[in-house]
Design a protein around this motif. Sequence first.
Motif, mmCIF file in Angstrom:
data_model
loop_
_atom_site.group_PDB
_atom_site.id
_atom_site.type_symbol
_atom_site.label_atom_id
_atom_site.label_comp_id
_atom_site.label_asym_id
_atom_site.label_seq_id
_atom_site.Cartn_x
_atom_site.Cartn_y
_atom_site.Cartn_z
ATOM 1 N N TRP A 1 39.487 25.899 43.434
ATOM 2 C CA TRP A 1 40.882 26.186 42.935
ATOM 3 C C TRP A 1 40.551 27.298 41.651
ATOM 4 O O TRP A 1 41.586 28.163 41.407
ATOM 5 C CB TRP A 1 41.821 25.039 42.633
ATOM 6 N N VAL A 2 39.614 26.845 41.186
ATOM 7 C CA VAL A 2 39.228 27.946 39.907
ATOM 8 C C VAL A 2 39.033 29.210 40.401
ATOM 9 O O VAL A 2 39.790 30.193 40.025
ATOM 10 C CB VAL A 2 38.066 27.377 39.206
ATOM 11 N N THR A 3 38.143 29.643 41.529
ATOM 12 C CA THR A 3 37.927 30.838 42.035
ATOM 13 C C THR A 3 39.168 31.496 42.530
ATOM 14 O O THR A 3 39.652 32.520 42.392
ATOM 15 C CB THR A 3 37.024 30.577 43.147
ATOM 16 N N ASP B 1 43.438 35.413 42.070
ATOM 17 C CA ASP B 1 44.784 35.815 41.921
ATOM 18 C C ASP B 1 45.205 36.851 40.606
ATOM 19 O O ASP B 1 45.792 37.856 41.004
ATOM 20 C CB ASP B 1 45.756 34.681 41.906
ATOM 21 N N TYR B 2 44.785 36.260 39.553
ATOM 22 C CA TYR B 2 45.218 37.239 38.357
ATOM 23 C C TYR B 2 44.367 38.204 38.169
ATOM 24 O O TYR B 2 44.893 39.516 37.693
ATOM 25 C CB TYR B 2 44.943 36.237 37.069
ATOM 26 N N MET C 1 42.662 48.963 33.975
ATOM 27 C CA MET C 1 42.268 47.730 33.447
ATOM 28 C C MET C 1 41.587 46.598 34.163
ATOM 29 O O MET C 1 42.372 45.769 34.415
ATOM 30 C CB MET C 1 43.453 47.112 32.414
ATOM 31 N N LYS C 2 40.372 46.887 34.567
ATOM 32 C CA LYS C 2 39.711 45.856 35.587
ATOM 33 C C LYS C 2 39.217 44.685 35.068
ATOM 34 O O LYS C 2 38.401 44.643 34.081
ATOM 35 C CB LYS C 2 38.708 46.774 36.695
ATOM 36 N N LEU C 3 39.509 43.457 35.636
ATOM 37 C CA LEU C 3 39.016 42.302 35.234
ATOM 38 C C LEU C 3 37.658 41.773 36.006
ATOM 39 O O LEU C 3 37.921 41.764 37.161
ATOM 40 C CB LEU C 3 40.093 40.950 35.466
ATOM 41 N N VAL C 4 36.746 41.617 35.286
ATOM 42 C CA VAL C 4 35.332 41.323 35.839
ATOM 43 C C VAL C 4 34.716 40.167 35.421
ATOM 44 O O VAL C 4 35.001 40.009 34.182
ATOM 45 C CB VAL C 4 34.325 42.666 35.567
ATOM 46 N N ALA D 1 42.211 34.378 32.185
ATOM 47 C CA ALA D 1 42.790 35.322 32.949
ATOM 48 C C ALA D 1 44.201 35.532 32.845
ATOM 49 O O ALA D 1 44.800 36.582 32.693
ATOM 50 C CB ALA D 1 42.359 35.353 34.411
ATOM 51 N N GLU D 2 45.096 34.263 32.756
ATOM 52 C CA GLU D 2 46.360 34.072 32.754
ATOM 53 C C GLU D 2 46.826 34.768 31.624
ATOM 54 O O GLU D 2 47.924 35.523 31.348
ATOM 55 C CB GLU D 2 46.846 32.941 32.986
ATOM 56 N N THR D 3 46.243 34.269 30.511
ATOM 57 C CA THR D 3 46.734 34.860 29.111
ATOM 58 C C THR D 3 46.497 36.577 28.852
ATOM 59 O O THR D 3 47.452 36.854 28.336
ATOM 60 C CB THR D 3 45.857 33.778 28.118
ATOM 61 N N ILE D 4 45.267 36.820 29.338
ATOM 62 C CA ILE D 4 45.180 38.141 29.182
ATOM 63 C C ILE D 4 46.131 39.104 30.141
ATOM 64 O O ILE D 4 46.890 40.117 29.652
ATOM 65 C CB ILE D 4 43.661 38.725 29.499
#
Length: 156
Positions: free
Chosen positions: A15-17, A22-23, A31-34, A138-141
């Motif tokens: 569920w974490v992954t 998803d985010y 603005m890529k999230l890695v 991830a959600e907060t950003i």
Amino acid sequence: MKLIIIAVGNKMPSWVTEAFTDYQKRFPPEMKLVLEEIAPVKRNGKNSDEKAKEQEAKMILEALPKKAYIIALDERGKQFTSLELGDKVGFWQNLGMDVVLIIGGPNGLTDEVRNKANELWSLSKLTLPHPLVRVFLAETIYRGWSIYANLPYHRA
């Protein structure tokens, strides 16, 4: 620009992954999230927590890009409202370099890692479970970016 999360920890529940991914997909191409995971050091024996924290710190420092704005997640750091984080995301985008957010291991970060950071950020006064921090971050950003971009995701 890349937002790079360096996190000590692996083998997260599915569920974490799934939630993190998803985010991650929601961010715009500019603005890529890695996520870069560092395996936690095994703790066993006397003084093992401190030794493990030192070894994890070494791996964190080695994983840092040569030129980046570094934010260490730490209980002593500054807390932001969602609107303040929207301004912070705008600041990051205007830096012209990648931004690295560091999530330490179960015993936190060493002074060396904290001193390397441009700023310290506290997500909450609460102690959050390690897996949840990734999703929360991830959600907060993403929320901060949506505020900065004037998208309807955030409802004040």
